[in-house]
Design a protein around this motif. Structure first.
Motif, short mmCIF file in Angstrom:
data_model
loop_
_atom_site.label_atom_id
_atom_site.label_comp_id
_atom_site.label_asym_id
_atom_site.label_seq_id
_atom_site.Cartn_x
_atom_site.Cartn_y
_atom_site.Cartn_z
N CYS A 1 1.68 -7.94 -7.21
CA CYS A 1 0.26 -7.59 -7.40
C CYS A 1 -0.57 -7.90 -6.16
O CYS A 1 -1.54 -8.66 -6.21
CB CYS A 1 -0.30 -8.31 -8.64
N VAL A 2 -0.19 -7.30 -5.06
CA VAL A 2 -0.87 -7.52 -3.77
C VAL A 2 -2.00 -6.51 -3.59
O VAL A 2 -3.13 -6.89 -3.26
CB VAL A 2 0.15 -7.38 -2.62
N ASP A 3 -1.69 -5.23 -3.79
CA ASP A 3 -2.67 -4.18 -3.49
C ASP A 3 -3.48 -3.86 -4.74
O ASP A 3 -3.18 -2.91 -5.46
CB ASP A 3 -1.93 -2.94 -2.96
N LEU A 4 -4.50 -4.68 -5.00
CA LEU A 4 -5.31 -4.53 -6.22
C LEU A 4 -6.79 -4.36 -5.89
O LEU A 4 -7.30 -5.03 -4.99
CB LEU A 4 -5.19 -5.78 -7.10
N THR A 5 -7.46 -3.50 -6.65
CA THR A 5 -8.92 -3.39 -6.54
C THR A 5 -9.56 -4.37 -7.53
O THR A 5 -8.87 -4.92 -8.40
CB THR A 5 -9.38 -1.97 -6.91
N ASP A 6 -10.88 -4.53 -7.42
CA ASP A 6 -11.59 -5.40 -8.37
C ASP A 6 -11.37 -4.93 -9.81
O ASP A 6 -11.12 -5.73 -10.71
CB ASP A 6 -13.11 -5.37 -8.09
N THR B 1 0.85 -1.20 0.00
CA THR B 1 0.00 0.00 0.00
C THR B 1 0.88 1.26 0.00
O THR B 1 0.47 2.31 -0.48
CB THR B 1 -0.93 0.01 1.23
N THR B 2 2.10 1.13 0.51
CA THR B 2 3.02 2.28 0.46
C THR B 2 3.35 2.62 -0.99
O THR B 2 3.39 3.80 -1.38
CB THR B 2 4.33 1.95 1.22
N GLU B 3 3.59 1.59 -1.80
CA GLU B 3 3.84 1.84 -3.22
C GLU B 3 2.66 2.57 -3.85
O GLU B 3 2.83 3.54 -4.60
CB GLU B 3 4.09 0.50 -3.95
N THR B 4 1.46 2.11 -3.53
CA THR B 4 0.26 2.74 -4.09
C THR B 4 0.19 4.22 -3.67
O THR B 4 -0.04 5.10 -4.51
CB THR B 4 -1.01 2.01 -3.62
N ALA B 5 0.44 4.48 -2.38
CA ALA B 5 0.34 5.86 -1.88
C ALA B 5 1.39 6.74 -2.57
O ALA B 5 1.09 7.87 -3.00
CB ALA B 5 0.54 5.87 -0.37
N GLN B 6 2.61 6.23 -2.72
CA GLN B 6 3.66 7.02 -3.38
C GLN B 6 3.31 7.29 -4.84
O GLN B 6 3.55 8.38 -5.36
CB GLN B 6 5.00 6.28 -3.31
N CYS B 7 2.74 6.29 -5.50
CA CYS B 7 2.38 6.43 -6.92
C CYS B 7 1.26 7.46 -7.07
O CYS B 7 1.30 8.30 -7.98
CB CYS B 7 1.95 5.05 -7.44
N MET B 8 0.29 7.42 -6.16
CA MET B 8 -0.80 8.40 -6.18
C MET B 8 -0.24 9.80 -6.02
O MET B 8 -0.62 10.73 -6.73
CB MET B 8 -1.78 8.12 -5.02
N GLU B 9 0.68 9.93 -5.06
CA GLU B 9 1.21 11.25 -4.75
C GLU B 9 2.04 11.82 -5.91
O GLU B 9 1.91 12.97 -6.29
CB GLU B 9 2.07 11.13 -3.50
N LYS B 10 2.86 10.95 -6.51
CA LYS B 10 3.78 11.41 -7.56
C LYS B 10 3.12 11.52 -8.93
O LYS B 10 3.41 12.43 -9.69
CB LYS B 10 4.95 10.42 -7.67
N PHE B 11 2.26 10.54 -9.25
CA PHE B 11 1.73 10.46 -10.61
C PHE B 11 0.21 10.58 -10.69
O PHE B 11 -0.36 10.50 -11.78
CB PHE B 11 2.19 9.14 -11.27
N GLY B 12 -0.44 10.70 -9.53
CA GLY B 12 -1.89 10.90 -9.52
C GLY B 12 -2.68 9.68 -9.91
O GLY B 12 -3.88 9.77 -10.20
#
Ligand SMILES: CSC[C@H]1O[C@@H](n2cnc3c(O)ncnc32)[C@H](O)[C@@H]1O
Ligand SMILES: [Zn+2]
Length: 444
Positions: free
Chosen positions: A257-262, A224-235
């Motif tokens: 591929c751990v933090d995935l939505t449907d 989830t840290t990767e996801t948060a960083q990606c959101m912050e940097k690349f939206g």
């Protein structure tokens, strides 16, 4: 009737073919010619039809297709047991990356040679590997007789192998050139992850993979840290971000591929992106639990990988299969999830699809003779009612008695015919002193 000549005849108590029908043969035989499976069937029929130059009677053994490790960093065996018990981002940035920057091709080759021995010893015949100075990994895989898809890792910062992106692409091209006609070694383009690269780098690597017509491999949605960083940097979340850059396709193998939505799972399936599931690494780094059932139900092609020996801490695919099945059951609180046959499929046929390598992952006429054999006389494998259950839940890599790649034995009864194993151990012992010093220098 005269018998046809072949190189090797194998006889074994049980053959788990992993063909489309998942046929299991009792008292079976395999005829091998020119590195490929010429015929497989009941021993009486094979023996009547084929004359082998060598006959390998494996007696009370269960023969399986060689296991496929769909995601690893072979050379990390040298760092096994250092920097344990840390979360991914701290582990990798503060402990692993600083030491990797000081590695030499000799050390990379040494760690990879040890890894190849460990994989052969535990029934793996093919692996998908990402590392720095990967040419040395390719040489180790070639010398030890293993099958591998190899790729130089591409970061947006310099490594001992290249100073910038242009030079990194040159390294990939040169390796591709070196191995384009090699039967056992293939190359791929390997950007590391969304958090260590730039949009330009990712687009360039996707284009390079297309131009060379080779696969692409990347760590994706690991935490989830990767996801948060990606959101912050690349939206965008990691899957949408890669999608927007054109990186999702059947050419791409995404590790973790751990933090995935449907929706993200649907998108991976729609684009044909393959996924390498790494349960033990995900558990050790507390990255989370991948949604294996949901991915499989959505039609995502799934393989299984150990990740590097530093986040696992072994390369034993039998152990990985067991962990995969058990973890999914407890995660879903449903014991029917990830049944043995499905998990064995991930480690064989699914792995073959992840490597984009037709001809491995099942024992069938025409396929490559990549085979492993479990010793059914081991106490932990007695008695046997269900071979797939045994392979996944009961066996460990230590029960392997023979492993063969393309018809050549790479491990048999304690010996590695292609490796001076005592010399390798001595080299590893002396390299370990250097590695330990580097980690001490990093405060660990
Ligand atoms: C230099 S090659 C690959 C690169 O990846 C690092 N690595 C090992 N395990 C993981 C993981 O689980 N997620 C992300 N990156 C990982 C390895 O140390 C190398 O630097
Ligand atoms: Zn990895």
């Amino acid at each position: 009737m005269s018998r046809r000549a072949c190189d090797t005849l194998i006889r074994a108590d049980r053959i788990v073919t992993q063909n489309d029908e998942r046929t299991i043969i009792e008292d079976g035989g395999i005829a091998i010619a020119a590195g490929r499976i010429a015929a497989v069937g009941p021993w009486m029929e094979i023996d009547a039809a084929w004359q082998g130059e060598t006959v390998m009677n494996l007696g009370r053994s269960m023969v399986l297709p060689g296991l496929v490790n769909a995601h690893t960093h072979a050379s990390m065996t040298l760092m096994r047991g250092l920097a344990d018990d840390l979360p991914l981002m701290e582990w990798i940035t503060q402990h692993i990356f600083p030491v990797e920057q000081k590695l030499t091709p000799e050390l990379v080759r040494l760690g990879a040679t040890l890894a190849c021995c460990e994989m052969a010893r535990t029934g793996t015949t093919a692996f998908y590997d990402m590392y720095l100075m990967e040419q040395a990994v390719a040489e180790a895989a070639d010398a030890t007789g293993m099958r591998a898809v190899v790729g130089e890792v591409i970061f947006s910062f310099p490594t001992p192998a290249y100073a910038n992106l242009d030079a990194a692409c040159d390294v990939v091209r040169a390796m591709h050139d070196t191995y384009r006609n090699n039967d056992r070694i293939r190359t791929a383009v390997m950007p590391h992850a969304v958090y260590t690269t730039t949009p330009e780098l990712l687009t360039r690597t996707a284009k390079l993979a297309e131009e060379l017509d080779i696969p692409l491999h990347i760590h994706l949605a690991e935490t989830t840290t990767e996801t948060a960083q990606c959101m912050e940097k690349f939206g965008k979340r990691p899957v949408a971000y890669l999608d927007s850059l054109g990186l999702l396709s059947p050419r791409t193998l995404a590790a973790h591929c751990v933090d995935l939505t449907d929706d993200e799972i649907r998108r991976l399936a729609e684009t044909g992106t393959r996924v390498a599931h790494n349960p033990e690494s995900n558990m050790k780094l507390a990255s989370g639990i991948a949604r294996v059932r949901d991915m499989a139900d959505a039609g995502v092609v799934l393989g299984l990988g150990t990740d590097g020996a530093c986040s696992n801490n072994n390369l034993d695919m039998f152990a990985e299969m067991s962990t995969c099945a058990l973890l999914q059951k407890v995660a879903t609180m449903d014991p029917t999830v990830a049944p043995a046959q499905q998990v064995l499929d991930m480690a064989t046929r699914g792995g073959a699809a992840c490597l984009n390598w037709p001809g491995i992952g099942s024992i069938e006429p025409g396929n490559l003779a990549d085979i492993t054999a479990l010793d059914l006389d081991q106490p932990g494998l007695m008695p046997m009612y269900n071979p797939a259950s045994h392979a996944v839940y009961a066996a460990s890599g230590g029960d392997v008695r023979m492993t063969m790649v393309g018809g050549e034995v790479v491990y048999r009864d304690g010996a590695f015919p292609k490796v001076d194993y005592p010399a390798l151990l001595a080299e590893v012992r002396s390299a370990a002193a250097w590695v330990r010093k580097q980690f001490e220098g990093n405060g660990k």
